[in-house]
Design a protein around this motif. Sequence first.
Motif, PDB file in Angstrom:
ATOM      1  N   MET A  71      -2.430   0.352   7.329  1.00  0.00           N
ATOM      2  CA  MET A  71      -1.132   0.886   7.743  1.00  0.00           C
ATOM      3  C   MET A  71      -0.862   0.654   9.227  1.00  0.00           C
ATOM      4  N   VAL A  72      -1.877   0.885  10.051  1.00  0.00           N
ATOM      5  CA  VAL A  72      -1.709   0.710  11.506  1.00  0.00           C
ATOM      6  C   VAL A  72      -1.522  -0.768  11.834  1.00  0.00           C
ATOM      7  N   ARG A  73      -2.260  -1.634  11.163  1.00  0.00           N
ATOM      8  CA  ARG A  73      -2.158  -3.061  11.459  1.00  0.00           C
ATOM      9  C   ARG A  73      -0.822  -3.644  10.987  1.00  0.00           C
ATOM     10  N   GLY A  74      -0.351  -3.205   9.823  1.00  0.00           N
ATOM     11  CA  GLY A  74       0.876  -3.781   9.281  1.00  0.00           C
ATOM     12  C   GLY A  74       2.140  -3.150   9.818  1.00  0.00           C
ATOM     13  N   ARG A  75       2.163  -1.824   9.879  1.00  0.00           N
ATOM     14  CA  ARG A  75       3.315  -1.059  10.394  1.00  0.00           C
ATOM     15  C   ARG A  75       4.624  -1.415   9.702  1.00  0.00           C
ATOM     16  N   LYS A  76       4.528  -1.873   8.469  1.00  0.00           N
ATOM     17  CA  LYS A  76       5.713  -2.141   7.658  1.00  0.00           C
ATOM     18  C   LYS A  76       5.541  -1.333   6.387  1.00  0.00           C
ATOM     19  N   LEU A  78       0.845  -1.198   0.000  1.00  0.00           N
ATOM     20  CA  LEU A  78       0.000   0.000   0.000  1.00  0.00           C
ATOM     21  C   LEU A  78       0.880   1.247   0.000  1.00  0.00           C
ATOM     22  N   THR A  79       2.004   1.184   0.694  1.00  0.00           N
ATOM     23  CA  THR A  79       2.969   2.290   0.640  1.00  0.00           C
ATOM     24  C   THR A  79       3.485   2.477  -0.777  1.00  0.00           C
ATOM     25  N   LEU A  80       3.721   1.364  -1.470  1.00  0.00           N
ATOM     26  CA  LEU A  80       4.224   1.426  -2.839  1.00  0.00           C
ATOM     27  C   LEU A  80       3.211   2.079  -3.776  1.00  0.00           C
ATOM     28  N   THR A  81       1.932   1.697  -3.669  1.00  0.00           N
ATOM     29  CA  THR A  81       0.906   2.329  -4.519  1.00  0.00           C
ATOM     30  C   THR A  81       0.723   3.798  -4.149  1.00  0.00           C
ATOM     31  N   THR A  82       0.889   4.112  -2.860  1.00  0.00           N
ATOM     32  CA  THR A  82       0.809   5.512  -2.425  1.00  0.00           C
ATOM     33  C   THR A  82       1.939   6.322  -3.054  1.00  0.00           C
ATOM     34  N   ILE A 105       3.762  10.300  -7.296  1.00  0.00           N
ATOM     35  CA  ILE A 105       4.489  10.604  -8.532  1.00  0.00           C
ATOM     36  C   ILE A 105       3.524  11.116  -9.596  1.00  0.00           C
ATOM     37  N   PHE A 106       2.375  10.460  -9.728  1.00  0.00           N
ATOM     38  CA  PHE A 106       1.362  10.900 -10.693  1.00  0.00           C
ATOM     39  C   PHE A 106       0.914  12.327 -10.377  1.00  0.00           C
ATOM     40  N   LEU A 150      -6.835  11.690  -9.110  1.00  0.00           N
ATOM     41  CA  LEU A 150      -5.542  11.485  -8.454  1.00  0.00           C
ATOM     42  C   LEU A 150      -5.718  11.039  -7.000  1.00  0.00           C
ATOM     43  N   VAL A 151      -6.707  11.590  -6.329  1.00  0.00           N
ATOM     44  CA  VAL A 151      -6.999  11.165  -4.959  1.00  0.00           C
ATOM     45  C   VAL A 151      -7.410   9.692  -4.947  1.00  0.00           C
ATOM     46  N   GLY A 152      -8.131   9.284  -5.983  1.00  0.00           N
ATOM     47  CA  GLY A 152      -8.518   7.883  -6.093  1.00  0.00           C
ATOM     48  C   GLY A 152      -7.320   6.962  -6.244  1.00  0.00           C
ATOM     49  N   PHE A 153      -6.316   7.384  -7.034  1.00  0.00           N
ATOM     50  CA  PHE A 153      -5.102   6.581  -7.181  1.00  0.00           C
ATOM     51  C   PHE A 153      -4.416   6.375  -5.825  1.00  0.00           C
ATOM     52  N   LEU A 154      -4.558   7.366  -4.953  1.00  0.00           N
ATOM     53  CA  LEU A 154      -3.942   7.290  -3.629  1.00  0.00           C
ATOM     54  C   LEU A 154      -4.696   6.371  -2.679  1.00  0.00           C
ATOM     55  N   LEU A 155      -6.040   6.472  -2.665  1.00  0.00           N
ATOM     56  CA  LEU A 155      -6.837   5.806  -1.634  1.00  0.00           C
ATOM     57  C   LEU A 155      -7.448   4.469  -2.050  1.00  0.00           C
TER      58      LEU A 155
END
Length: 481
Positions: A209-214, A96-100, A105-106, A132-137
């Motif tokens: 993000m909170v559950r994975g923390r990686k 999810l960090t990678l897609t964020t 970049i977009f 663009l917000v959709g690409f993020l979320l």
Amino acid sequence: MARHKKNHTKRRHPSEGMKSAVAYTFASLFSKGLAFITVPIFTRIMSTSEMGTVNLYNSWQAMLTVVATLSLTYGGYMVALKEYQYERDQYESSVLTLTTFTAVIFFAVYSIAPDFWSRLLGLDKSLLVLMLVGFLLLPATEFWLARQRYEYKYKAATLVTIGSALLASAFSIYAVLYLQGSGKAAEGRLYANYIVLYAVAFVLWIYIMVRGRKFVSLRYWKFSLALSIPLIANQFATQILNNSGRVMIGWYVDNSAVGIYGTLSSVSTISAIIWSSINSSFVPFLYRNIDDPEGKKKVKDLSSILLLTYAVICVMITFLAPEVVRIIATNEYMAAIYIMPPISAAIFQNAISNMYANVLLYHKKSSYIMIASICGAILNIVLNIVLIPLFGYQAAAYSMLVAFIFLSYVQMHVSRKLHCSITHTNETVYDDRMIVLIQWVMIALSAVAIPLYDFIVIRYMAVCFLLVASLLLFRKSRSSM
């Protein structure tokens, strides 16, 4: 007696996998069905130009999402959930960090020249920001739903899918009614729809993000990108085949033509939902019997019956086009009903392609599917460039038909050649001659529908005959499985 009781108990308590499959299928059909059911409302409270803006936005979003998310939300994600069985939380937050990161970049690329991108895509800058917000979320929702499906946790996912669809539809209708006549109805509809979806996605983004923390893991990223990058070209090409007509109509004609073309093509794609259900049921049967000496004959027979059944359904929808359009749209759309036969025929060609792609996937030769899709997409674009300026937006339907016929023959040839090479036989998986016959009879009947649109009695008689034929074929297919 005890055995009978035990079996009876099993029948009364279906497996979690079965309940999950039923729940997800229902949720998917509900959300897609709701989108179609609301079309008659929107066509009556929005102009064709406003409908065109919505169609154009959805087309660009479908194509660009593949690149913006690096195709990480597609099939490779399921493989990773198995590979990292005990590290799913960490893996999920990392990708999810990678897609964020790619979404940022977009956004940066857009920020350099927003006016240029607005002119190129034919959309207002406010709508590009929304995209663009959709690409993020939105990848957060895709990741969460995929994991829920993988782990057979269907209750929350079904509730989120259905609830989001209902709220988004309700808010969209309210926004259009509120902004009717202001010239901002299309923007209002899109914002109202996506605000609901983004709100859900934002909550899930935080949760993952909170559950994975990686947040950064080169190991996870390398594994995911190795699976997803080969899919980008295939997914992007597929989206071009499905959506480039609308985009290029926007370039060469106007948004009003996009609205008419997009709305009528959505009628023809009703059958695509039916095919998705047929194909998902056929694939397990194919894979169980493709190497079985006794099952091979069943595969040949059943595949022909299923395609023939689907051809009858597509032709039946084509014959009923005038009545369907009167229900879902206004008189402005009636003059364009003649594009429905080629669109419906094109969708049927895609079903043939799926049949042969199933064989390539079985032999783990997905790269050939990608190459065929790219060639089909290029052909579609070239035909649109040449034909739309000459003949208007109606030409896009015929361009799509030719491109999908080309794709079906490429998939047929490659799949037949590879299967014979791998199995060291000359025996094909399907009855290719029968499929080609069904293909061209279906195209011919779709063409016959065009001059019959003015003859109600003849069309209704033909529909009744086709309905009886489809029911008989369906019964035969059920007995074959």
